[in-house]
Motif scaffolding. Structure first.
Motif, PDB file in Angstrom:
ATOM      1  N   THR A  81      23.203 -12.195  26.841  1.00  0.00           N
ATOM      2  CA  THR A  81      22.017 -11.350  27.029  1.00  0.00           C
ATOM      3  C   THR A  81      22.249  -9.939  26.511  1.00  0.00           C
ATOM      4  N   MET A 117      22.455  -9.798  22.627  1.00  0.00           N
ATOM      5  CA  MET A 117      21.143  -9.881  21.980  1.00  0.00           C
ATOM      6  C   MET A 117      20.359  -8.586  22.182  1.00  0.00           C
ATOM      7  N   GLU A 118      20.564  -7.901  23.319  1.00  0.00           N
ATOM      8  CA  GLU A 118      19.926  -6.604  23.505  1.00  0.00           C
ATOM      9  C   GLU A 118      20.447  -5.600  22.481  1.00  0.00           C
ATOM     10  N   SER A 164      18.929  -6.093  19.060  1.00  0.00           N
ATOM     11  CA  SER A 164      17.550  -5.623  18.913  1.00  0.00           C
ATOM     12  C   SER A 164      17.471  -4.140  18.547  1.00  0.00           C
ATOM     13  N   GLN A 203      26.197 -21.806  26.264  1.00  0.00           N
ATOM     14  CA  GLN A 203      25.184 -20.851  25.845  1.00  0.00           C
ATOM     15  C   GLN A 203      24.678 -21.078  24.415  1.00  0.00           C
ATOM     16  N   ASP A 252      20.813 -21.924  24.032  1.00  0.00           N
ATOM     17  CA  ASP A 252      19.953 -20.779  24.365  1.00  0.00           C
ATOM     18  C   ASP A 252      20.018 -19.707  23.286  1.00  0.00           C
ATOM     19  N   ILE A 253      21.222 -19.412  22.855  1.00  0.00           N
ATOM     20  CA  ILE A 253      21.365 -18.378  21.835  1.00  0.00           C
ATOM     21  C   ILE A 253      20.762 -18.834  20.518  1.00  0.00           C
ATOM     22  N   ARG A 266      18.075 -20.667  20.117  1.00  0.00           N
ATOM     23  CA  ARG A 266      16.619 -20.446  20.187  1.00  0.00           C
ATOM     24  C   ARG A 266      16.281 -18.980  19.916  1.00  0.00           C
ATOM     25  N   GLU A 267      17.080 -18.099  20.476  1.00  0.00           N
ATOM     26  CA  GLU A 267      16.826 -16.678  20.246  1.00  0.00           C
ATOM     27  C   GLU A 267      17.067 -16.301  18.784  1.00  0.00           C
ATOM     28  N   THR A 307      14.152 -17.448  16.688  1.00  0.00           N
ATOM     29  CA  THR A 307      13.026 -16.512  16.787  1.00  0.00           C
ATOM     30  C   THR A 307      13.276 -15.266  15.951  1.00  0.00           C
ATOM     31  N   LEU A 308      14.502 -14.770  16.027  1.00  0.00           N
ATOM     32  CA  LEU A 308      14.845 -13.582  15.260  1.00  0.00           C
ATOM     33  C   LEU A 308      14.765 -13.852  13.759  1.00  0.00           C
TER      34      LEU A 308
END
Length: 1029
Positions: free
Chosen positions: A192, A195-196, A199, A221, A224-225, A227-228, A231-232
């Motif tokens: 988390t 990824m913050e 950004s 993880q 989950d990572i 998928r992020e 999106t990115l």
């Protein structure tokens, strides 16, 4: 040093006392001062580190470690757990760490590896390489989360800073501390926070973080990572490469991988050129068997390699427009960059093909599924080359099969191949062995539809690649020529000729390779020998003479062959010598040494000397002389000779032809002949007759007499006149006149209507009573007469004047009539071998195509005797058709038909076609002629009669059969032109040497132009139309 350590020990006691007081003051509820608190925390941090074996240093000196890092980690963990203030001591320790690294230099020291301290007694157990202090603290689970938070909080402070002294990037070093930890206590929290950071971080830091994600996070993880990251990826194309690199290293579920791959595929068109290799590699990464075809199909559909070349080229052209004064080579880096990107893309495909069997099969299926020409792309050819070069899972055979199918069906054409070589030459150079092997396979294929494509591959490879590849191409083509396989030899020679024309300077470097074919001429046909000498003479004696180093060898070979007594080798010498004359005597546009644009005198002398040598070498053999005339005629037809050479040849031809075959016609023809001589087939009016005729029967009689006699040595020196040379000599004469007079034949048009000295053809009706020699003499006379008329038609068929057209059509009638006589004469002369008419065939000894000649079982009524009255003309009669003649014919028609049935059936001329002169394809234009008529005037210029000539059924059949044979020979695709057993008896190309000089497309176009005339109503005579129906 000892004194310094004691001071540190005292400080340690003081710090411990201060820490105790501070604790008491906090427990009493008083607010402590900030400075004593910081000093206390640092004391805890420093004390624990020192007791565990690490000494903190200041400035640019690295921290020292006295024990192995595992020992250090255990000691720290033990100290923290055994402290009476546990777990609060952990917070104090990390606060001390945080305070310590506030200083940039100390922070940098903590990020860099510790150095062993060798002064202590136990330093021998310390490893030569130790991790950084922060890295070792991350390995302690109770401290890991705190240390990670500290590092990630420090990271933004250095995001915008450039590399420090020595090129060190602090953000990158911080990220590296988090890689490959033995265990991540809170992987989800770490993901988390990372990824913050992504950004808000700059692009370079984003790339470093994303690329390191697989090395930082637990497998739990990864989904989950992913998928992020997916999106990115949709939001920021600048991060395509690091995101895909990370995704390739993550352990994803098959469903998620499919989802991510689909999303990546959707953005393929918008990906930057330099990012494409990574995208392609990811798409082909870990593809399941069930998804392989769909993935590859979609990738092939969306991957536009053409844009990889067109875009840089467009940018380069725009930059040249903006900077007109700049050097053109400035665009080279962009082009090279695009080629490098394509190379990396293909390397990714090659890697996937090599290690995944399903990928190679999917590519073959995807390419095979394309069913439109315009849908095929450059990537298709490139992938086929990849599959052939890797040969993973037997993909080489599959690549050959698919390429042959696509070429045979016309879906992959030369335009695509040309575009591929033009735009991707640098890329394709790495696949040259496969390109060469595929070209060899296609050129040797028994399927004639794929052979030309192999030739295109050779040609483009020679043009696009370096000298090493060019040498390999020439060597391979020479091997094809020496193989002796007809179609393979023809295509290889055609390619070599084309390369000599297009790239003379480059080909001159390999002239020695091509010259080696001269040792294998026994396996070549005359047409192939002609082409071989054409390219060799162009190399050795062309305008620039790039291959002049082989001139002496060429002269030696020619003189050796011309002096041979073996007809086969003499024929090779004649063909080669004429080709050399064509190259040496060619018209030169810019020759500095010459005057008025003519040849240099020395070159002209060499040309005339070579012509005289060939002429003198062939005088004693009529077959050799006839071949020389035919070869010289072909040279004049297809070449642009220097005017001096042209004039020299023409003067000699006109003089010799008149001396040998044209005579003045007197009241009587003197001489002793097997049959009475008379003047036949005169088409000119008496009053305009110049009293000349073709002296055929006397020449034939003298030639046969000379053959039977034992000639002395002195007689051999004289030039021998043979009727074999009549038609070839006239062809040479006609072409010389056309060349000099720009197509006009006014100087020789008298030969079209002039008579021929023959004998009365009624003797054919009495064949049974003749001796064998007389029968053979009569058959030979008929063959020569027919061939003379065929050559006459070749010469004058394109004339526009009405009178000329009428005479040409009448000569056609003469031929069809004489053929009916010849059929009956041959039926009475078994075992007869006709005179040779085509002298460049495999053999000129008169070998028959078949031992038995088929008999005409059903003859069309009216094709023989019906034409006798108008066609058999003496000097006292005319062959033109007038009304009175037509009436007489009508009266005679019925009884002659009945009489014809009683005559012995004739032999079919199908098996004798090789003994007739070839009709040029221009003769077929006669089919467009309708009824031709002209008025005859008397002395008072009044019309006394109207002459009319029209093609009858026999003439139409004659022309249409010739048209059919030409189309069959040119357009029918033979399965494979292999060298058959006893091939000398089955040479089907005899009689088509002129036709072979034209392309199939030209022949088809010529015949298509005739279709409107053939299909027009009323074109065919009514009886013929009814018979056809």
């Amino acid at each position: 040093m000892m004194r310094k350590k004691r001071r540190s020990s005292v400080d340690k006691g003081e710090e411990a006392a201060t820490a105790t007081k501070s604790k008491k003051s906090r427990s009493a509820g008083r607010q402590p001062k900030e400075a004593p608190t910081e000093e206390t925390n640092q004391s805890v941090f420093a004390v624990f580190l020192r007791e565990a074996g690490v000494t903190l240093k200041q400035g640019g000196t690295s921290n020292e470690i006295a024990v192995d890092q595992v020992v250090f980690q255990k000691r720290i963990q033990k100290q923290l757990k055994k402290s009476p203030r546990y777990p609060g001591i952990v917070q104090e320790f990390t606060t001390g760490l945080e305070s310590h690294i506030e200083d940039p230099e100390r922070f940098r020291n903590c990020l860099l590896p510790c150095v062993p301290r060798l002064s202590d007694g136990d330093s021998s157990c310390v490893s030569s390489f130790q991790e950084s202090l922060l890295r070792m603290l991350l390995g302690i689970e109770m401290l890991q989360t705190f240390v990670i938070n500290i590092l990630l909080e420090k990271l933004p402070e250095y995001m915008l800073d450039g590399p420090a002294d020595g090129g060190l990037s602090i953000p990158r070093i911080i990220i590296n501390q988090l890689k490959w930890l033995d265990r991540v206590v809170d992987s989800k929290e770490l993901a988390t926070k990372l990824m913050e950071l992504v950004s808000v971080a700059p692009v370079e830091i984003q790339r470093d973080i994303i690329t390191s994600l697989p090395e930082m996070l637990d497998d739990s993880q990864h989904n989950d990572i992913a998928r992020e990251l997916n999106t990115l990826l949709q939001e920021n194309t600048q991060l395509t490469v690091p995101i895909l690199d990370a995704l390739s290293s993550l352990n994803l579920s098959s469903s998620l991988l499919t989802e991510v791959r689909g999303a990546v595929m959707a953005t393929l068109a918008a990906v930057q050129l330099e990012d494409l290799p990574v995208v392609v590699k990811f798409i082909l990464h870990a593809v399941s068997t069930s998804d392989a075809y769909e993935v590859v199909y979609n990738l092939r559909k969306k991957l536009e390699l053409e844009q990889c070349v067109l875009l840089p080229a467009l940018q380069a052209s725009q930059s040249r427009i903006k900077k007109k004064g700049s050097v053109v080579s400035a665009s080279t880096p962009a082009a090279s960059s695009s080629q490098d990107s394509v190379t990396l893309i293909l390397d990714g495909i090659k890697s996937a093909v090599r290690f995944q069997k399903t990928i190679s099969e999917a590519w073959l299926k995807a390419i095979e599924s394309v069913d439109e020409v315009e849908d095929h792309k450059v990537i298709d050819l490139l992938v086929l080359f990849i599959l052939h070069s890797t040969n993973a899972n037997q993909s080489r055979r599959g690549a050959e099969r698919v390429l042959k199918i696509k070429v045979r069906t016309g879906l992959i054409q030369d335009a695509l191949l040309q575009r591929t070589f033009r735009d991707y030459a640098q890329v394709m150079r790495g696949y040259f062995p496969s390109i060469l092997a595929l070209a060899q396979t296609l050129l040797r294929s028994p399927d004639p539809c794929v052979v030309p494509f192999g030739g295109h591959m050779y040609r483009h490879a020679f043009t696009a690649f370096d000298s090493y590849c060019q040498q390999e191409v020439v060597s391979s083509l020479v091997t094809h020529v020496c193989s002796g396989v007809g179609g393979e030899v023809d295509m290889a020679l055609e390619l070599l000729c084309g390369l000599v024309t297009e790239k003379p300077s480059e080909m001159s470097l390999y002239a020695v390779f091509v010259k080696g074919i001269l040792d294998y001429m026994d396996n070549l046909t005359p047409q192939q020998i002609r082409r071989l000498f054409h390219l060799l003479s162009r190399l050795a004696f062309g305008q620039q003479q790039q291959g002049s180093h082989i001139q002496d060898d060429m002269h030696i070979v020619i003189r050796k062959q011309l002096s041979s007594t073996v007809p086969k080798y003499k024929r090779i010498g004649i063909i080669g010598a004429v080709m050399i004359v064509g190259s040496m005597g060619a018209f030169r546009l810019k020759v500095k040494e010459s005057q008025n644009g003519s040849l240099p005198q020395e070159t002209f002398r060499q040309v005339t000397a070579l012509l005289e040598l060939v002429k003198s070498s062939s005088e004693s053999s009529p077959e050799a002389a006839a071949l020389y005339y035919d070869e010289l005629a072909n040279l004049i037809l297809i070449s642009n000779l220097d005017p001096q050479v042209q004039e020299t040849i023409a003067d000699s031809v006109v003089r010799d032809f008149q001396d040998d075959f044209v005579v003045d016609v007197g009241p009587e023809i003197s001489g002793s002949f097997p049959f009475p001589a008379c003047v036949m087939y005169n088409l000119d009016e008496k009053e305009s007759q110049e009293n000349i005729a073709i002296n055929l029967l006397p020449v034939l009689a003298k030639d046969i007499q000379n053959k039977g006699e034992q000639q002395s040595q002195t007689k051999k020196a004289h030039r021998r006149v043979s009727p074999l040379c009549l038609s070839p000599f006239f062809r040479l004469l006609r072409l010389c006149e056309e060349k000099q007079n720009e197509g006009g034949l006014e100087e020789i048009d008298g030969l079209l209507g002039c008579p021929v000295i023959l004998t009365d053809m009624d003797v054919v009706e009495k064949m049974e009573s003749l001796s064998k020699a007389e029968k053979e003499f009569l058959c030979t006379l008929l063959f020569h007469t027919i061939n003379w008329f065929r050559e006459i038609i070749n010469a004058f068929c394109r004339q526009k004047e009405t009178e000329m057209k009428m005479k040409v059509m009448t000569r056609l009638q003469n031929i069809t009539y004489l053929q009916t006589l010849l059929e009956r004469a041959l039926a009475e002369t078994p075992g007869y071998v006709p005179p040779v008419a085509n002298f460049d065939g495999e053999s000129t000894d008169g070998t028959m195509l078949s031992t038995s000649a088929p008999v005409n079982k059903a003859k069309k009524e009216g094709t023989g005797k019906k034409r006798k009255a108008p066609a058999k003309n003496s000097s006292e009669s005319s062959s033109q058709l007038d009304e009175s003649t037509e009436a007489d014919k009508t009266q005679q028609e019925q009884p002659e038909k009945e009489k014809e049935k009683e005559i012995r059936q004739g032999v079919s001329l199908v098996s004798y076609r090789q003994f007739f002169r070839e009709l040029d394809i221009e003769v077929l234009s006669v089919l467009q002629c309708d009824l031709i008529s002209r008025s005859l005037l008397d002395s008072e210029l009044n019309t006394k009669a109207v002459e009319e000539v029209v093609l009858g059924p026999a003439e139409l059949v004659f022309l249409l059969e010739d048209m059919f044979r030409k189309l069959e020979f040119s357009l029918t695709a033979a399965p494979a032109k292999r060298s058959p057993f006893l091939k000398g008896r089955t040479d089907k190309s005899v009689g088509f040497s002129h036709l072979q000089q034209k392309s199939s497309k030209d022949i088809a176009s010529c015949c298509v132009e005739l279709l409107p005339a053939l299909c027009s109503p009323g074109k065919l005579p009514q009886p013929f139309s009814d018979a056809s129906v």
